[in-house]
Design a protein around this motif. Structure first.
Motif, PDB file in Angstrom:
ATOM      1  N   ARG A 190     -20.546 -73.312  -0.766  1.00 10.68           N
ATOM      2  CA  ARG A 190     -20.672 -72.531  -1.997  1.00 10.68           C
ATOM      3  C   ARG A 190     -21.825 -73.051  -2.851  1.00 10.68           C
ATOM      4  N   ARG A 228     -22.958 -60.626 -13.538  1.00  3.40           N
ATOM      5  CA  ARG A 228     -21.836 -59.708 -13.350  1.00  3.40           C
ATOM      6  C   ARG A 228     -22.298 -58.593 -12.409  1.00  3.40           C
ATOM      7  N   GLY A 281     -19.115 -59.018  -0.806  1.00  4.73           N
ATOM      8  CA  GLY A 281     -18.488 -59.447  -2.050  1.00  4.73           C
ATOM      9  C   GLY A 281     -18.065 -60.896  -1.998  1.00  4.73           C
ATOM     10  N   ARG A 282     -17.523 -61.327  -0.872  1.00  4.62           N
ATOM     11  CA  ARG A 282     -17.108 -62.718  -0.721  1.00  4.62           C
ATOM     12  C   ARG A 282     -18.313 -63.664  -0.755  1.00  4.62           C
ATOM     13  N   SER A 302     -19.692 -63.865  -4.303  1.00  6.96           N
ATOM     14  CA  SER A 302     -18.798 -64.704  -5.103  1.00  6.96           C
ATOM     15  C   SER A 302     -18.990 -66.175  -4.769  1.00  6.96           C
ATOM     16  N   GLU A 340     -19.952 -63.036 -10.449  1.00  6.87           N
ATOM     17  CA  GLU A 340     -18.693 -62.435 -10.881  1.00  6.87           C
ATOM     18  C   GLU A 340     -18.679 -61.004 -10.332  1.00  6.87           C
ATOM     19  N   VAL A 341     -18.029 -60.817  -9.213  1.00 14.15           N
ATOM     20  CA  VAL A 341     -18.122 -59.572  -8.450  1.00 14.15           C
ATOM     21  C   VAL A 341     -16.911 -58.690  -8.690  1.00 14.15           C
ATOM     22  N   THR A 342     -17.177 -57.430  -9.014  1.00 18.28           N
ATOM     23  CA  THR A 342     -16.127 -56.419  -9.104  1.00 18.28           C
ATOM     24  C   THR A 342     -16.312 -55.442  -7.954  1.00 18.28           C
TER      25      THR A 342
END
Length: 550
Positions: free
Chosen positions: A114, A122, A151-152, A155, A160-162
């Motif tokens: 990470r 965002r 998305g993973r 992140s 900050e993933v929606t």
């Protein structure tokens, strides 16, 4: 020593040797590249920094490379540094420094790989967004896998993933679906422009079960409301079972019902970015890079599809997203320019819009294309694929190729429980490692504490290959996020699985017979534990299970 740490070491050495000679240290870039050479005989890593900056520093590349190699060789973590060719530097790491990667991985655990490159951003990630008129087809299945994995990955880099699903519940396709449900409820053939398939009859029957008087009232609104709701619940259930869930399900119809579309278009009219011609309202999209202006309100007064897109983008920005990523199908190339033009027309940065276009997916069985679905007629669905090869294989098959390439999925290959099947190959490496660690425990050999193994003992070439591959994982994840390419993680995992299998074949980990476990056993167990952790982390980024037994 990870590649990132080595890159910092090379940069510091370059600044030092230039400064000692009164030369400009400002020519050294903030980010220095170190790479694993294709030929391992050239060393563990190589850098072309001297070739990059020598001219600007006023020296020859060979001279700068020589100074730099001498400085690097003085570091205890570097076993050797040699100049090659016109100014490359080949580096070999000391075993202890190389083995430090193992300690770092085991200390970080699930967090290894990470980063924070996207911290504070965002991100709205919209994908799948299939029409609510039928089960998810293969194109939507590809986006369900790729979008979730992306998305993973985003992140994992601090974003900050929606995850958002745009539910297209406005427009003519809903009218056609409603008429198809009514026809099925009456036992009549589907309308010429309607939808066929057993799923339509099933939904129509459920509408009548819930609303027995719907046909007698000729109540199209009931079939629309209940039928579309049932279809959408099926879609959400299929996605969930596929391992893909969304944070937001956004209904297109809400934009029209709330007046958001009218307000957005009024704003563009006021700014002059919408103009009236031939009875229709047009977006001045050519002024913002599109190949032609786009009709937003048709001459009959009805909004074109782009009207909802415009209001939807504005809604995303007002919700605070500074990056809006759209994953769209192969027939949506024109949307790239029009969405960016819509952003610019609002005075926004077109860079807040990113559009990824995915290509087609084909199924092959016994060398022949598969075209018919059991439930949906002529469209192959997500359920069909999962039934044939399982969720993990379906996800992996969709993710491991670049989205701009067509994918051919051989059902026989992806059903195999053998190393020919890429997902089996990776998962088997994780299961093999888990088994090895269990066997060690059964032999009374505990997994070493994170700081105790003598990792300088890991000097076998296959050990070095495995360690260096493990060290690449953070860079792979960072590149996958930066380039929006989660397939990089899948390909890396295959490389890592290969490095582990070769290590296992060449380096015995556990003692046999009356042998006693020694420091080398402990060091190799730590290496195996690190490899298992990275495989688990990578599979997690793809939304794929990491089995402990197979």
């Amino acid at each position: 020593m990870t590649p990132a740490v080595l890159a910092d070491l090379v940069r510091s050495a370059a600044v030092r040797v230039l400064g000692d000679r009164g030369l400009d240290t400002g020519v050294v870039p903030a980010l220095v590249t170190v790479e694993r050479p294709r030929n391992p005989e050239h060393g563990d890593y190589a850098t072309n920094l001297a070739l990059q900056v020598a001219k600007r520093a006023g020296v020859t590349p060979r001279d700068l490379a020589g100074w730099l190699a001498g400085a690097l060789a003085e570091d205890t973590g570097v076993d050797s540094a040699e100049v090659a060719g016109p100014g490359f530097i080949n580096l070999r790491l000391a075993a202890a420094a190389q083995g430090a990667v193992v300690t770092q991985i085991r200390a970080a655990g699930a967090a290894y790989g990470r980063g924070d490159a996207l911290a504070g951003r965002r991100i709205n990630l919209e994908f799948v967004s299939a029409n609510p008129t039928g089960p998810i087809h293969l194109g939507g299945t590809r986006w369900a896998a790729v979008g979730d994995a992306l998305g993973r990955v985003l992140s994992a880099q601090g974003g900050e993933v929606t995850r958002e699903y745009y539910f297209n519940d406005a427009g003519s396709q809903i009218d056609r679906f409603t008429r198809s449900l009514i026809a099925a409820a009456k036992g009549e053939p589907a309308p010429e422009d309607g939808y066929a398939g057993a799923y339509v009859a099933d939904i129509a029957a459920e509408v009548l079960r819930r609303e027995p008087g719907a046909l007698g009232r000729s109540d199209a609104e009931t079939f629309r409301r209940v039928g579309v709701g049932l279809m959408f619940e099926q879609i959400k259930r299929s996605l969930h079972e596929f391992g893909t869930d969304f944070d937001v399900y956004f209904h297109e119809d809400s934009l029209h019902a709330s007046g958001a579309v009218d307000k957005a278009l009024a704003e563009l009219k006021a700014s002059g970015n919408l103009y009236l011609a031939d009875g229709a309202w047009w977006l001045r999209s050519t002024e913002y890079g599109d190949d032609k202006d786009r009709v937003v309100i048709k001459s009959d007064g009805q909004p074109a599809y782009i009207a909802g897109d415009i209001a939807y983008f504005q809604d995303k920005r007002r919700r605070g997203f500074d990056l809006c990523v759209y994953l769209l199908g192969a027939d949506h190339h024109g949307y790239i320019a029009r969405l960016k033009a819509a952003a610019a027309a609002f005075g926004d940065d077109p860079g807040t819009v990113e559009v990824l276009i995915g290509q087609m997916v084909n199924l092959v069985s016994d060398g022949k294309p598969v075209r018919m679905s059991k439930r949906a007629g002529t469209v192959i669905t997500m359920e069909d694929l999962v039934e044939a090869i399982g969720v993990d294989a379906a996800r992996y098959a969709m993710i491991r190729s670049t989205v701009d390439s067509t994918v051919d999925i051989d059902l026989a290959l992806w059903s195999k429980r053998s190393n020919d099947n890429p997902v089996f190959y990776v998962q088997y490496a994780h299961a093999r490692l888990s088994s090895l660690l269990r066997n060690a425990a059964d032999l009374g050999i505990p997994l070493p504490e994170k700081e105790t193994p003598d990792l300088a003992l890991l000097v076998h070439p296959r050990e070095g290959d495995l360690i260096r591959t493990l060290g690449e994982f953070p860079r792979v994840v960072a590149a996958a996020a930066d380039l929006r390419e989660p397939h990089r993680v899948a390909r890396y995992l295959e490389e890592l699985a290969g490095a582990y299998h070769k290590f296992y074949d060449a380096c015995r980990v556990l003692p046999q017979g009356d042998e006693q476990a020694g420091p080398l056993t402990t060091a190799r167990l730590a290496l195996c534990d690190a490899a298992r952790q990275v495989l688990a982390n990578g599979l997690g980024l793809l939304g794929i299970t990491a089995p402990e037994r197979m």
